[in-house]
Motif scaffolding. Structure first.
Motif, PDB file in Angstrom:
ATOM      1  N   HIS A 138       1.118   3.902  -4.431  1.00 41.30           N
ATOM      2  CA  HIS A 138       0.994   3.045  -3.249  1.00 41.30           C
ATOM      3  C   HIS A 138      -0.361   3.151  -2.570  1.00 41.30           C
ATOM      4  O   HIS A 138      -0.622   2.430  -1.619  1.00 41.30           O
ATOM      5  CB  HIS A 138       2.087   3.397  -2.227  1.00 41.30           C
ATOM      6  CG  HIS A 138       3.479   3.290  -2.767  1.00 41.30           C
ATOM      7  ND1 HIS A 138       4.165   4.371  -3.248  1.00 41.30           N
ATOM      8  CD2 HIS A 138       4.297   2.223  -2.897  1.00 41.30           C
ATOM      9  CE1 HIS A 138       5.366   3.982  -3.668  1.00 41.30           C
ATOM     10  NE2 HIS A 138       5.469   2.685  -3.474  1.00 41.30           N
ATOM     11  N   LEU A 183      -1.183   5.471  -0.643  1.00 43.66           N
ATOM     12  CA  LEU A 183      -0.928   6.002   0.690  1.00 43.66           C
ATOM     13  C   LEU A 183      -1.063   7.523   0.621  1.00 43.66           C
ATOM     14  O   LEU A 183      -0.870   8.120  -0.437  1.00 43.66           O
ATOM     15  CB  LEU A 183       0.475   5.607   1.156  1.00 43.66           C
ATOM     16  CG  LEU A 183       0.623   4.145   1.592  1.00 43.66           C
ATOM     17  CD1 LEU A 183       2.085   3.801   1.844  1.00 43.66           C
ATOM     18  CD2 LEU A 183      -0.213   3.865   2.849  1.00 43.66           C
ATOM     19  N   CYS A 213       4.215   7.409   1.761  1.00 46.02           N
ATOM     20  CA  CYS A 213       4.884   6.258   1.138  1.00 46.02           C
ATOM     21  C   CYS A 213       6.402   6.391   1.211  1.00 46.02           C
ATOM     22  O   CYS A 213       7.127   5.405   1.054  1.00 46.02           O
ATOM     23  CB  CYS A 213       4.422   6.062  -0.308  1.00 46.02           C
ATOM     24  SG  CYS A 213       4.922   7.375  -1.422  1.00 46.02           S
TER      25      CYS A 213
END
Ligand SMILES: Nc1nc2c(ncn2[C@@H]2O[C@H](COP(=O)(O)OP(=O)(O)OP(=O)(O)O)[C@@H](O)[C@H]2O)c(=O)[nH]1
Ligand SMILES: [Zn+2]
Length: 203
Positions: free
Chosen positions: A96, A98, A164
């Motif tokens: 992601h 993240l 995430c």
């Protein structure tokens, strides 16, 4: 590796191999695509800031073990376990993009060589500052120590919290993940492994 560029007022530097201009153009487009106006005052320099931030967050791609370790390998007698606990890291999940972050704990039993203590943090950062999964982070740190020191054994425990899984997706705010990698007698000998794990727990 390319020329190093200092980032004004930050004390940071990144390799000129990173194409900040092109990354900034993409970041500007990204801002448009999320529904923002990149020409409004607050966002004018954001694409460039974002590019520089990402250059820093991925600087591990432009580092290598030999340069990081330098000459900090020393001869040592004895074969007692060395444990370095609570090395903080910040990484980016490769699924992601993240952040995930937490602590790394390293233990090893030297054969003939020991490593300068700061280098465990530097090795951790080199692998954390890349797109990662937590499991691979543990394995790469353990394998590097194994390769450089040829110790009797090495163990790495990584604890992490993944944004995430907290800010989006399953939205579990209090879960944390522990992964480990054990090599040599840390893998083969349960007593050694237990000694390491109990030292890690006794924080
Ligand atoms: N094993 C492992 N998984 C991770 C790590 N970081 C993120 N993930 C997981 O990667 C998985 C990707 O799953 P997908 O179903 O392809 O992606 P997704 O639809 O965004 O999944 P959700 O996060 O469940 O919404 C998710 O389960 C994440 O929690 C990591 O470091 N290790
Ligand atoms: Zn993720």
């Amino acid at each position: 590796m390319g020329r190093m560029i200092e980032v004004e007022d930050t004390g940071l530097s990144f390799s000129s191999d990173v194409d900040i201009d092109r990354m900034s153009l993409l970041a500007r487009e990204w801002l448009e695509l999320i529904g923002e106006d990149p020409t409004r005052e607050g966002l004018l320099r954001t694409p460039e800031r974002m590019a520089k931030a990402w250059a820093f967050l991925t600087k591990g791609y432009r580092e290598n073990l030999e340069e990081i370790v330098g000459g900090a390998i020393f001869e040592a007698e004895g074969s007692e376990m060395v444990v370095i606990k609570g090395i903080e890291y910040y990484s980016m999940c490769e699924h992601h993009l993240l952040p995930f972050f937490g602590k790394v704990h390293v233990g090893y039993i030297p054969r003939k060589k020991i490593l300068g203590l700061s280098k465990f943090g530097r090795i951790t950062d080199m692998f954390a500052r890349r797109l990662q999964v937590q499991e691979r982070l543990a394995v790469q740190i353990a394998q590097s120590i194994w390769d450089i020191l040829e110790p009797v054994g090495v163990g790495v425990v990584v604890e992490g919290q993944h944004l995430c899984m907290m800010m989006r997706g399953v939205e579990k705010q209090h879960s944390s993940t522990t992964s480990s990698a054990m090599l040599g007698n840390f893998r083969e000998d349960a007593k050694t492994r237990d000694e390491f794990l109990s030292l890690v727990r006794s924080w």
